[in-house]
Design a protein around this motif. Structure first.
Motif, PDB file in Angstrom:
ATOM      1  N   UNK A 270      -2.145   3.409  18.474  1.00  0.00           N
ATOM      2  CA  UNK A 270      -3.626   2.958  16.936  1.00  0.00           C
ATOM      3  C   UNK A 270      -3.027   3.851  16.136  1.00  0.00           C
ATOM      4  N   UNK A 271      -3.075   4.547  16.007  1.00  0.00           N
ATOM      5  CA  UNK A 271      -3.137   5.782  14.651  1.00  0.00           C
ATOM      6  C   UNK A 271      -1.146   4.693  14.524  1.00  0.00           C
ATOM      7  N   UNK A 272      -0.583   4.519  15.142  1.00  0.00           N
ATOM      8  CA  UNK A 272       1.193   4.323  14.224  1.00  0.00           C
ATOM      9  C   UNK A 272       1.130   3.264  14.488  1.00  0.00           C
ATOM     10  N   UNK A 273       0.358   1.982  14.664  1.00  0.00           N
ATOM     11  CA  UNK A 273      -0.411   0.714  14.041  1.00  0.00           C
ATOM     12  C   UNK A 273      -0.724   0.194  12.882  1.00  0.00           C
ATOM     13  N   UNK A 274      -1.890   1.544  12.801  1.00  0.00           N
ATOM     14  CA  UNK A 274      -2.416   1.750  11.569  1.00  0.00           C
ATOM     15  C   UNK A 274      -1.267   1.616  10.311  1.00  0.00           C
ATOM     16  N   UNK A 275      -0.532   2.774  10.828  1.00  0.00           N
ATOM     17  CA  UNK A 275      -0.229   2.898   9.644  1.00  0.00           C
ATOM     18  C   UNK A 275       1.574   2.018   9.165  1.00  0.00           C
ATOM     19  N   UNK A 276       1.425   1.411  10.234  1.00  0.00           N
ATOM     20  CA  UNK A 276       2.145   0.234  10.116  1.00  0.00           C
ATOM     21  C   UNK A 276       1.765  -0.623   9.558  1.00  0.00           C
ATOM     22  N   UNK A 277       0.603  -0.719   9.596  1.00  0.00           N
ATOM     23  CA  UNK A 277       0.219  -2.511   8.742  1.00  0.00           C
ATOM     24  C   UNK A 277      -0.308  -1.793   7.603  1.00  0.00           C
ATOM     25  N   UNK A 278      -0.806  -0.270   7.258  1.00  0.00           N
ATOM     26  CA  UNK A 278      -1.389  -0.220   5.713  1.00  0.00           C
ATOM     27  C   UNK A 278      -0.239  -0.639   4.883  1.00  0.00           C
ATOM     28  N   UNK A 279       1.010   0.403   5.695  1.00  0.00           N
ATOM     29  CA  UNK A 279       2.573   0.236   5.340  1.00  0.00           C
ATOM     30  C   UNK A 279       2.784  -1.489   4.445  1.00  0.00           C
ATOM     31  N   UNK A 280       2.977  -2.319   5.428  1.00  0.00           N
ATOM     32  CA  UNK A 280       2.742  -4.122   5.034  1.00  0.00           C
ATOM     33  C   UNK A 280       1.514  -4.522   4.130  1.00  0.00           C
ATOM     34  N   UNK A 281       0.661  -4.182   3.801  1.00  0.00           N
ATOM     35  CA  UNK A 281      -1.001  -4.438   3.114  1.00  0.00           C
ATOM     36  C   UNK A 281       0.158  -3.887   1.783  1.00  0.00           C
ATOM     37  N   UNK A 282       0.095  -2.247   1.971  1.00  0.00           N
ATOM     38  CA  UNK A 282       0.755  -1.871   0.417  1.00  0.00           C
ATOM     39  C   UNK A 282       1.866  -2.934  -0.383  1.00  0.00           C
TER      40      UNK A 282
ATOM     41  N   UNK B 105       2.354  -5.692   0.137  1.00  0.00           N
ATOM     42  CA  UNK B 105       2.090  -7.352   0.073  1.00  0.00           C
ATOM     43  C   UNK B 105       1.063  -7.392  -1.280  1.00  0.00           C
ATOM     44  N   UNK B 106       0.441  -5.897  -1.212  1.00  0.00           N
ATOM     45  CA  UNK B 106       0.204  -5.740  -2.841  1.00  0.00           C
ATOM     46  C   UNK B 106       1.202  -5.675  -3.969  1.00  0.00           C
ATOM     47  N   UNK B 107       2.146  -4.960  -3.501  1.00  0.00           N
ATOM     48  CA  UNK B 107       3.065  -4.560  -5.005  1.00  0.00           C
ATOM     49  C   UNK B 107       3.558  -6.365  -5.163  1.00  0.00           C
ATOM     50  N   UNK B 108       3.863  -6.943  -4.721  1.00  0.00           N
ATOM     51  CA  UNK B 108       4.189  -7.966  -4.967  1.00  0.00           C
ATOM     52  C   UNK B 108       3.033  -9.537  -5.407  1.00  0.00           C
ATOM     53  N   UNK B 109       2.117  -8.674  -5.170  1.00  0.00           N
ATOM     54  CA  UNK B 109       1.146  -9.415  -6.266  1.00  0.00           C
ATOM     55  C   UNK B 109       1.031  -8.481  -7.389  1.00  0.00           C
ATOM     56  N   UNK B 110       1.218  -7.830  -7.356  1.00  0.00           N
ATOM     57  CA  UNK B 110       1.127  -7.102  -8.842  1.00  0.00           C
ATOM     58  C   UNK B 110       2.296  -7.341  -9.563  1.00  0.00           C
TER      59      UNK B 110
END
Length: 107
Positions: free
Chosen positions: A24-36, A38-43
């Protein structure tokens, strides 16, 4: 049940619990990287929208240009489309030719 079976079951439970937490921790970190990302792309996209109009490339709308300029733009765009379609056909033909002779290598 004998006592050693309970010990094995508890050890198995603890190992599964730890591996589930790690998963769960590994996948949460991976999801945070993807979200970050995406946030950079939107910014970046929003920053480009907020630029001064003078810094962006200006293109005069076609309805205010003479008809021959618009016709030339259209001809250029249409020739680019035709070139692209021809490239696709050529790649397609090359792939089919390669597939057709794929099994003939041993002969």
């Amino acid at each position: 049940m004998p006592g050693w079976v309970w010990v094995v079951l508890v050890i198995f439970f603890l190992v599964m619990l730890a591996s589930g937490i790690i998963y769960a921790i590994r996948h949460a970190i991976s999801a945070l990287r993807v979200v970050a990302g995406t946030g950079d792309d939107i910014t970046n996209a929003l920053a480009r929208l907020e630029q001064d109009p003078e810094t962006r490339e200006k293109q005069v709308p076609s309805f205010v240009l003479p008809i021959d300029v618009s016709a030339e733009r259209y001809a250029d765009a249409h020739s680019a489309v035709i070139r692209h379609q021809e490239e696709i056909r050529n790649r397609h033909a090359a792939i089919w030719k390669r597939w057709k002779t794929f099994n003939d290598l041993g002969r």
